[in-house]
Design a protein around this motif. Structure first.
Motif, PDB file in Angstrom:
ATOM      1  N   ARG A 182       0.767  -1.142   0.063  1.00 55.76           N
ATOM      2  CA  ARG A 182      -0.212   0.003   0.007  1.00 55.76           C
ATOM      3  C   ARG A 182       1.030   1.133   0.128  1.00 55.76           C
ATOM      4  NH1 ARG A 182      -3.961  -2.083   4.409  1.00 55.76           N
ATOM      5  NH2 ARG A 182      -2.419  -1.304   5.844  1.00 55.76           N
ATOM      6  N   ALA A 183       0.349   2.361  -0.371  1.00 56.94           N
ATOM      7  CA  ALA A 183       0.943   3.705  -0.513  1.00 56.94           C
ATOM      8  C   ALA A 183       0.054   4.759  -0.180  1.00 56.94           C
ATOM      9  CB  ALA A 183       1.588   3.749  -1.853  1.00 56.94           C
ATOM     10  N   VAL A 184       0.335   5.892   0.394  1.00 51.16           N
ATOM     11  CA  VAL A 184      -0.646   6.799   0.693  1.00 51.16           C
ATOM     12  C   VAL A 184       0.095   8.197  -0.223  1.00 51.16           C
ATOM     13  CG1 VAL A 184      -0.834   8.708   2.440  1.00 51.16           C
ATOM     14  CG2 VAL A 184      -0.841   6.305   2.926  1.00 51.16           C
ATOM     15  N   PHE A 185      -0.709   8.892  -1.070  1.00 52.42           N
ATOM     16  CA  PHE A 185      -0.361  10.063  -1.818  1.00 52.42           C
ATOM     17  C   PHE A 185      -1.125  11.253  -0.744  1.00 52.42           C
ATOM     18  CE2 PHE A 185      -2.134  13.724  -4.259  1.00 52.42           C
ATOM     19  CZ  PHE A 185      -0.764  14.028  -4.731  1.00 52.42           C
ATOM     20  N   ALA A 186      -0.172  12.169  -0.370  1.00 53.79           N
ATOM     21  CA  ALA A 186      -0.620  13.301   0.550  1.00 53.79           C
ATOM     22  C   ALA A 186      -0.193  14.758   0.031  1.00 53.79           C
ATOM     23  CB  ALA A 186       0.175  12.950   1.758  1.00 53.79           C
ATOM     24  N   ALA A 187      -1.063  15.606  -0.194  1.00 53.41           N
ATOM     25  CA  ALA A 187      -0.929  16.760  -0.485  1.00 53.41           C
ATOM     26  C   ALA A 187      -1.623  17.707   0.378  1.00 53.41           C
ATOM     27  CB  ALA A 187      -1.307  17.129  -1.824  1.00 53.41           C
ATOM     28  N   GLU A 188      -1.099  18.835   0.705  1.00 58.21           N
ATOM     29  CA  GLU A 188      -1.761  19.917   1.722  1.00 58.21           C
ATOM     30  C   GLU A 188      -2.844  20.480   0.659  1.00 58.21           C
ATOM     31  OE1 GLU A 188      -1.217  20.417   5.068  1.00 58.21           O
ATOM     32  OE2 GLU A 188      -0.019  18.246   4.367  1.00 58.21           O
ATOM     33  N   ARG A 189      -2.609  20.726  -0.504  1.00 60.05           N
ATOM     34  CA  ARG A 189      -3.784  21.166  -1.166  1.00 60.05           C
ATOM     35  C   ARG A 189      -3.630  20.873  -2.696  1.00 60.05           C
ATOM     36  NH1 ARG A 189      -4.142  25.517  -4.564  1.00 60.05           N
ATOM     37  NH2 ARG A 189      -2.155  25.851  -4.508  1.00 60.05           N
ATOM     38  N   LEU A 190      -4.695  20.527  -3.232  1.00 61.12           N
ATOM     39  CA  LEU A 190      -4.978  20.229  -4.534  1.00 61.12           C
ATOM     40  C   LEU A 190      -6.165  20.425  -5.262  1.00 61.12           C
ATOM     41  CD1 LEU A 190      -3.062  18.343  -6.586  1.00 61.12           C
ATOM     42  CD2 LEU A 190      -4.707  16.280  -6.000  1.00 61.12           C
ATOM     43  N   PRO A 191      -6.178  21.521  -6.165  1.00 57.67           N
ATOM     44  CA  PRO A 191      -7.328  22.052  -6.940  1.00 57.67           C
ATOM     45  C   PRO A 191      -8.263  21.210  -7.135  1.00 57.67           C
ATOM     46  CG  PRO A 191      -5.319  22.927  -8.044  1.00 57.67           C
ATOM     47  CD  PRO A 191      -4.888  21.798  -7.086  1.00 57.67           C
ATOM     48  N   GLU A 192      -9.431  21.637  -6.885  1.00 59.36           N
ATOM     49  CA  GLU A 192     -10.754  20.406  -7.218  1.00 59.36           C
ATOM     50  C   GLU A 192     -10.476  20.407  -8.729  1.00 59.36           C
ATOM     51  OE1 GLU A 192     -12.592  19.182  -5.293  1.00 59.36           O
ATOM     52  OE2 GLU A 192     -12.487  19.961  -3.368  1.00 59.36           O
ATOM     53  N   THR A 193     -11.003  19.210  -9.141  1.00 63.60           N
ATOM     54  CA  THR A 193     -11.353  18.753 -10.573  1.00 63.60           C
ATOM     55  C   THR A 193     -12.623  19.448 -10.997  1.00 63.60           C
ATOM     56  OG1 THR A 193     -12.089  16.939  -9.855  1.00 63.60           O
ATOM     57  CG2 THR A 193      -9.908  16.663 -10.442  1.00 63.60           C
ATOM     58  N   GLU A 194     -12.679  19.736 -12.492  1.00 65.50           N
ATOM     59  CA  GLU A 194     -13.858  20.191 -13.023  1.00 65.50           C
ATOM     60  C   GLU A 194     -14.849  19.068 -12.697  1.00 65.50           C
ATOM     61  OE1 GLU A 194     -12.870  20.995 -17.064  1.00 65.50           O
ATOM     62  OE2 GLU A 194     -11.541  22.731 -16.622  1.00 65.50           O
ATOM     63  N   PRO A 195     -16.126  19.423 -12.984  1.00 59.80           N
ATOM     64  CA  PRO A 195     -17.209  18.410 -12.784  1.00 59.80           C
ATOM     65  C   PRO A 195     -17.169  17.533 -13.713  1.00 59.80           C
ATOM     66  CG  PRO A 195     -18.141  20.749 -12.658  1.00 59.80           C
ATOM     67  CD  PRO A 195     -16.593  21.005 -12.917  1.00 59.80           C
ATOM     68  N   GLY A 196     -17.433  15.983 -13.565  1.00 62.13           N
ATOM     69  CA  GLY A 196     -17.098  14.987 -14.413  1.00 62.13           C
ATOM     70  C   GLY A 196     -15.753  14.541 -14.358  1.00 62.13           C
ATOM     71  N   LYS A 197     -14.744  15.164 -13.750  1.00 64.05           N
ATOM     72  CA  LYS A 197     -13.334  14.700 -14.033  1.00 64.05           C
ATOM     73  C   LYS A 197     -12.903  14.344 -12.595  1.00 64.05           C
ATOM     74  CE  LYS A 197     -12.690  16.588 -18.368  1.00 64.05           C
ATOM     75  NZ  LYS A 197     -12.079  15.684 -19.281  1.00 64.05           N
ATOM     76  N   VAL A 198     -11.672  13.616 -12.485  1.00 59.88           N
ATOM     77  CA  VAL A 198     -11.116  13.104 -11.342  1.00 59.88           C
ATOM     78  C   VAL A 198      -9.700  12.836 -11.478  1.00 59.88           C
ATOM     79  CG1 VAL A 198     -13.239  11.535 -10.630  1.00 59.88           C
ATOM     80  CG2 VAL A 198     -11.395  10.428 -12.155  1.00 59.88           C
ATOM     81  N   TYR A 199      -9.024  12.980 -10.483  1.00 56.17           N
ATOM     82  CA  TYR A 199      -7.576  12.646 -10.530  1.00 56.17           C
ATOM     83  C   TYR A 199      -7.288  10.996 -10.440  1.00 56.17           C
ATOM     84  CZ  TYR A 199      -6.576  17.533  -9.251  1.00 56.17           C
ATOM     85  OH  TYR A 199      -6.455  18.753  -9.334  1.00 56.17           O
ATOM     86  N   GLN A 200      -6.361  10.511 -11.156  1.00 54.83           N
ATOM     87  CA  GLN A 200      -6.406   9.086 -11.098  1.00 54.83           C
ATOM     88  C   GLN A 200      -4.862   8.828 -10.966  1.00 54.83           C
ATOM     89  OE1 GLN A 200      -8.065   6.897 -14.482  1.00 54.83           O
ATOM     90  NE2 GLN A 200      -7.602   4.955 -13.507  1.00 54.83           N
ATOM     91  N   LEU A 201      -4.766   7.674 -10.118  1.00 52.53           N
ATOM     92  CA  LEU A 201      -3.206   7.275  -9.923  1.00 52.53           C
ATOM     93  C   LEU A 201      -2.608   6.055 -10.720  1.00 52.53           C
ATOM     94  CD1 LEU A 201      -3.511   7.324  -5.965  1.00 52.53           C
ATOM     95  CD2 LEU A 201      -1.605   8.598  -7.119  1.00 52.53           C
ATOM     96  N   TRP A 202      -1.510   6.087 -11.034  1.00 56.96           N
ATOM     97  CA  TRP A 202      -0.971   5.033 -11.980  1.00 56.96           C
ATOM     98  C   TRP A 202       0.116   4.556 -11.494  1.00 56.96           C
ATOM     99  CZ3 TRP A 202      -3.934   4.072 -16.262  1.00 56.96           C
ATOM    100  CH2 TRP A 202      -4.943   5.103 -16.528  1.00 56.96           C
TER     101      TRP A 202
END
Length: 265
Positions: A182-202
């Motif tokens: 397992r891993a953890v991605f951590a950020a103090e601030r990440l801009p919200e995605t536009e409606p209908g969009k998501v961030y995806q890890l690879w």
């Protein structure tokens, strides 16, 4: 403040004590290791709950609560009783002549009536909340479980922290535990995605130049932005690099936008 000062820990952390009570409790706190430990534990729990996203109640909640409370009948005034049990009218200056134990009895009776009314109103509110309250309780449980997973990864003996820079110049980090897969991605601030969009890890393997090897790029978890982002994801035991893209919800099987947050792990 209660007679047993130790039970005021919760009220102290919630800032629910009167100023004089707070001063007295803090004086006690200086010499009580037990209360200092409990204050720290309560504060940690409160901090965890603060990561809850705001959950708006249903629009009809206010109207239904007010309408239901209007149906709660108040208790009648408590009559004064004489020594023989007969109801008597109190003289204007009767309070001055009432013994302390009788005053205590009357205060307790008034408190009981008040609590009875509050309890009835609380039942009405609970019934009005219905499924919304259950949903909020489930959200609390989910956040607690998520925080537990984050803690397990961050404190793993083999945990490796790899910092990355995001497109807006802010910093983030991956913490990877291959033992836990397992891993953890951590950020103090990440801009919200536009409606209908998501961030995806690879996850992926890389060649000798550090470029992703074709056929090894695998889709991971999706998430949205905001403050204090913490994402736990798996299948990292054999990965050599991590990256993030913005995809159409609910996610993609192959990256369709320029990756960022790339890091070899």
């Amino acid at each position: 403040m209660s007679e047993d000062v130790h039970v005021d820990v919760g009220a102290y952390v919630a800032d629910a004590l009167e100023p004089a009570e707070r001063d007295a409790f803090e004086a006690h706190l200086a010499g009580c290791a037990r209360c200092r430990r409990e204050v720290a534990e309560f504060a940690e729990t409160t901090a965890r709950l603060s990561v809850l996203t705001e959950t708006a109640p249903p629009p009809e909640l206010r109207a239904s609560v007010l309408a239901a409370i209007g149906q709660v009948r108040p208790l009648p005034p408590l009559p004064e009783q004489g020594r023989g049990g007969d109801v008597v009218e109190a003289a204007p200056d009767a309070a001055a002549a009432v013994p302390d134990d009788e005053l205590a009895r009357r205060r307790q009776a008034r408190l009981t009536r008040l609590l009875t009314g509050l309890a009835a109103a609380a039942v009405v509110v609970a019934l009005a909340l219905g499924g919304w309250a259950v949903s909020l309780q489930q959200r609390v449980a989910e956040v607690t479980a998520q925080e537990q997973l984050v803690t397990e990864v961050l404190t793993a003996p083999d945990a490796t922290v790899v910092p990355v820079q995001l497109p807006d110049g802010s910093r983030a980090a991956y913490t990877v535990s291959r033992e836990q897969d397992r891993a953890v991605f951590a950020a103090e601030r990440l801009p919200e995605t536009e409606p209908g969009k998501v961030y995806q890890l690879w996850t992926m393997h890389v060649d000798e130049t550090g470029a992703p090897e074709p056929g090894t790029v695998r889709p991971g978890d999706t998430f949205t932005g905001g403050e204090q982002v913490r994402v736990v994801f798996g299948a990292v035991r054999d990965t050599e690099a991590l990256a993030i893209t913005v995809e159409d919800a609910p996610g993609s099987q192959t990256p369709t936008t320029e990756p960022f947050g790339f890091a070899q792990v």
